[in-house]
Design a protein around this motif. Structure first.
Motif, short mmCIF file in Angstrom:
data_model
loop_
_atom_site.label_atom_id
_atom_site.label_comp_id
_atom_site.label_asym_id
_atom_site.label_seq_id
_atom_site.Cartn_x
_atom_site.Cartn_y
_atom_site.Cartn_z
N ALA A 81 0.81 -1.22 0.00
CA ALA A 81 0.00 0.00 0.00
C ALA A 81 0.85 1.27 0.00
N ASN A 82 2.02 1.20 0.60
CA ASN A 82 2.88 2.39 0.68
C ASN A 82 4.02 2.35 -0.34
N ALA A 83 3.90 1.49 -1.33
CA ALA A 83 4.92 1.40 -2.36
C ALA A 83 4.80 2.58 -3.32
N ALA A 84 5.67 2.63 -4.31
CA ALA A 84 5.58 3.67 -5.34
C ALA A 84 4.19 3.63 -5.97
N PRO A 85 3.70 4.76 -6.45
CA PRO A 85 2.30 4.83 -6.93
C PRO A 85 1.93 3.74 -7.93
N ALA A 86 2.76 3.50 -8.93
CA ALA A 86 2.41 2.50 -9.93
C ALA A 86 2.27 1.11 -9.31
N ALA A 87 3.22 0.75 -8.44
CA ALA A 87 3.17 -0.56 -7.79
C ALA A 87 1.97 -0.66 -6.85
N ALA A 88 1.71 0.40 -6.10
CA ALA A 88 0.59 0.40 -5.16
C ALA A 88 -0.74 0.26 -5.90
N THR A 89 -0.86 0.96 -7.04
CA THR A 89 -2.10 0.88 -7.82
C THR A 89 -2.31 -0.52 -8.35
N GLN A 90 -1.26 -1.10 -8.93
CA GLN A 90 -1.40 -2.45 -9.46
C GLN A 90 -1.78 -3.43 -8.36
N ALA A 91 -1.11 -3.35 -7.22
CA ALA A 91 -1.41 -4.26 -6.11
C ALA A 91 -2.85 -4.08 -5.64
N ALA A 92 -3.32 -2.84 -5.56
CA ALA A 92 -4.69 -2.58 -5.12
C ALA A 92 -5.70 -3.14 -6.11
N TRP A 93 -5.45 -2.99 -7.40
CA TRP A 93 -6.36 -3.52 -8.41
C TRP A 93 -6.41 -5.05 -8.36
N VAL A 94 -5.26 -5.68 -8.20
CA VAL A 94 -5.24 -7.14 -8.14
C VAL A 94 -6.00 -7.62 -6.91
N ARG A 95 -5.78 -6.97 -5.78
CA ARG A 95 -6.48 -7.40 -4.57
C ARG A 95 -7.98 -7.16 -4.70
N GLU A 96 -8.38 -6.06 -5.32
CA GLU A 96 -9.80 -5.80 -5.54
C GLU A 96 -10.42 -6.92 -6.36
N ALA A 97 -9.70 -7.39 -7.38
CA ALA A 97 -10.21 -8.49 -8.19
C ALA A 97 -10.30 -9.78 -7.39
N LEU A 98 -9.29 -10.06 -6.56
CA LEU A 98 -9.34 -11.27 -5.74
C LEU A 98 -10.49 -11.24 -4.74
N ASP A 99 -10.84 -10.05 -4.28
CA ASP A 99 -11.93 -9.90 -3.31
C ASP A 99 -13.31 -9.94 -3.95
N ALA A 100 -13.37 -9.82 -5.28
CA ALA A 100 -14.66 -9.73 -5.96
C ALA A 100 -15.48 -11.01 -5.75
N LYS A 101 -16.74 -10.85 -5.46
CA LYS A 101 -17.65 -11.98 -5.29
C LYS A 101 -18.44 -12.20 -6.59
N PRO A 102 -18.78 -13.45 -6.90
CA PRO A 102 -19.60 -13.69 -8.10
C PRO A 102 -20.90 -12.90 -8.01
N ALA A 103 -21.27 -12.28 -9.11
CA ALA A 103 -22.48 -11.45 -9.12
C ALA A 103 -23.23 -11.68 -10.42
N ALA A 104 -24.54 -11.79 -10.30
CA ALA A 104 -25.39 -11.95 -11.49
C ALA A 104 -25.50 -10.62 -12.22
N PHE A 105 -25.52 -10.65 -13.54
CA PHE A 105 -25.70 -9.45 -14.33
C PHE A 105 -26.27 -9.84 -15.69
N ASP A 106 -26.83 -8.87 -16.37
CA ASP A 106 -27.40 -9.10 -17.70
C ASP A 106 -26.33 -8.77 -18.74
#
Length: 433
Positions: A328-353
């Motif tokens: 989280a406290n890494a350089a901006p590019a690294a922190a952003t990539q890590a945050a996006w990957v973790r957000e994807a790992l945390d995503a729950k299956p969701a129904a959509f059209d």
């Protein structure tokens, strides 16, 4: 030069099981009382603790005299019963079936009775010297999947070179995960060397093994040349993790150089090797016992307890997320990539059209799949997309990438944006049907 340490667990068993001693066997299976007496004598002669050895041997002899094993005339049943009887004394105890008196023909793919032990160097060579896979997970997290701790003596031995190659591949990672969930053990030489890759050269963290012959250390004669003293390390364990694999997890945990994740390990601390009885049975007997200088103890019977207790099948994702959170406290590019990957790992299956999104965008196309969408751009491999939020999807295989759909004032999807935490944003207009 440090005294050599006897190999832990199945490594010694595999190596010695392939020796000429396999040829020794009586013409007919020995009577159970004879076999048990020979097993007791072997334990009395070789087990590292003479007093405990006498207790175990006397108990077996008394049980045999009372007829406890008389009905077990099939060697397979006898070996199973003796292993179950001995394991409560020491998790490394095991009794193997007698070796065949003549070499068996190569078994068919469905046959088991003709299988014979394979020499350990062959097992190690065909298994990558224990390194099943080494990769960089999204978010710059190194993952080393090990299935055994192969033995080596010098820097040019295959197992040592393989270890150096694995460590080099993850040398630029922001965190390193060792997956030992399917690792039954191996050689203390590999344990000590891998520990030395993450501690200082003078660190007093290595297990010392006590035997009837004296004491030996797990510290490597030649430590890793460029240890990473600050990189976060995570070690995944399960009930299958045993012996040398436990030694690595236990030592790194005691040295506060790793977070151990998963389930309590098998609890087999004491190294040794097989002893062959006159009737041809192979008895694995512990000839030493480790003491860690930081804890004053070891993991025999109790196992290595994880710092983060989760079901074994969830251990990798749990450690991966923790490694990403640490950026989280890494350089901006690294922190952003890590945050996006973790957000994807945390995503729950969701129904959509899926219907509003389907169609052509520039030279690419969005299609429905069984569990989401796919984005196919010309002849390139398709992205597998899963929803994060309304109109925002992530790429399952490269979770630092996103597809965002753009709507007009009337709510119609008119374009898509490709969001990449590494390369930025591009946009494709939707083509008329």
């Amino acid at each position: 030069m440090k005294a050599p340490v006897p190999a832990l667990g199945f490594i010694a068993a595999l190596f010695l099981a392939a020796s000429p001693a396999l040829a020794r066997q009586a013409e007919a299976p020995a009577a159970p009382r004879v076999v048990v007496g020979q097993v007791a004598a072997a334990i009395r002669d070789a087990y590292f603790d003479p007093a405990k050895a006498e207790t175990i041997a006397a108990a077996l002899e008394a049980e045999a005299a009372a007829g406890r094993y008389d009905a077990l005339t099939d060697p397979r049943d006898l070996e199973t019963a003796l292993t179950a009887r001995l394991e409560p004394f020491d998790q490394h105890f095991s009794v193997g079936k007698p070796a065949p008196s003549t070499p068996a023909a190569a078994p068919s793919s469905g046959a088991a009775s003709g299988l014979a032990p394979v020499p350990f160097p062959v097992v190690a060579a065909r298994g990558g010297q224990g390194f099943r896979a080494v990769q960089i997970l999204p978010g710059n997290v190194g993952l080393i999947d090990m299935r055994m701790f192969a033995d080596f003596e010098g820097p040019n031995d295959p197992a040592r070179r393989q270890a150096d190659a694995a460590l080099q591949m993850v040398s630029g990672a922001d965190a390193v995960i060792f997956d030992l969930r399917n690792n039954g053990g191996g050689s203390p030489a590999m344990v000590g060397y891998l520990v030395s890759a993450f501690v200082g050269p003078d660190a007093d963290v290595y297990n010392r093994f006590h035997s009837r012959d004296g004491e030996a250390s797990e510290a490597p004669a030649q430590p890793y040349a460029a240890p990473r003293l600050d990189v976060p390390v995570y070690i995944l364990i399960s009930g299958r993790t045993g012996s040398a694999a436990e030694a690595f997890a236990y030592t790194m945990q005691a040295a506060k150089r790793a977070v151990v994740v998963g389930e309590t390990s098998g609890g087999a601390a004491n190294p040794g090797g097989p002893v062959f009885t006159p009737s041809g049975y192979r008895v694995f007997i512990s000839t030493g016992s480790p003491t860690n200088p930081l804890t004053g103890g070891n993991w025999e019977q109790v196992g290595v307890r994880p710092d983060v207790a989760v079901p074994a099948e969830e251990a990798l994702e749990t450690a991966w997320k923790a490694a990403l959170a640490g950026q989280a406290n890494a350089a901006p590019a690294a922190a952003t990539q890590a945050a996006w990957v973790r957000e994807a790992l945390d995503a729950k299956p969701a129904a959509f059209d899926p219907a509003p999104y389907l169609g052509a965008y520039g030279a690419s196309v969005i299609q429905a799949s069984a569990d989401g969408l796919t984005w196919k751009n010309e002849r390139r491999p398709a992205w597998r997309l899963r929803p994060l939020s309304p109109d925002l999807f992530f790429d399952v295989d490269e979770p630092y990438r996103r597809i965002r759909f753009v709507r007009d004032d009337a709510g119609r999807v008119t374009a898509l944006e490709i969001l990449d935490s590494q390369t930025g944003v591009s946009r494709l207009l939707r083509r008329a049907a």
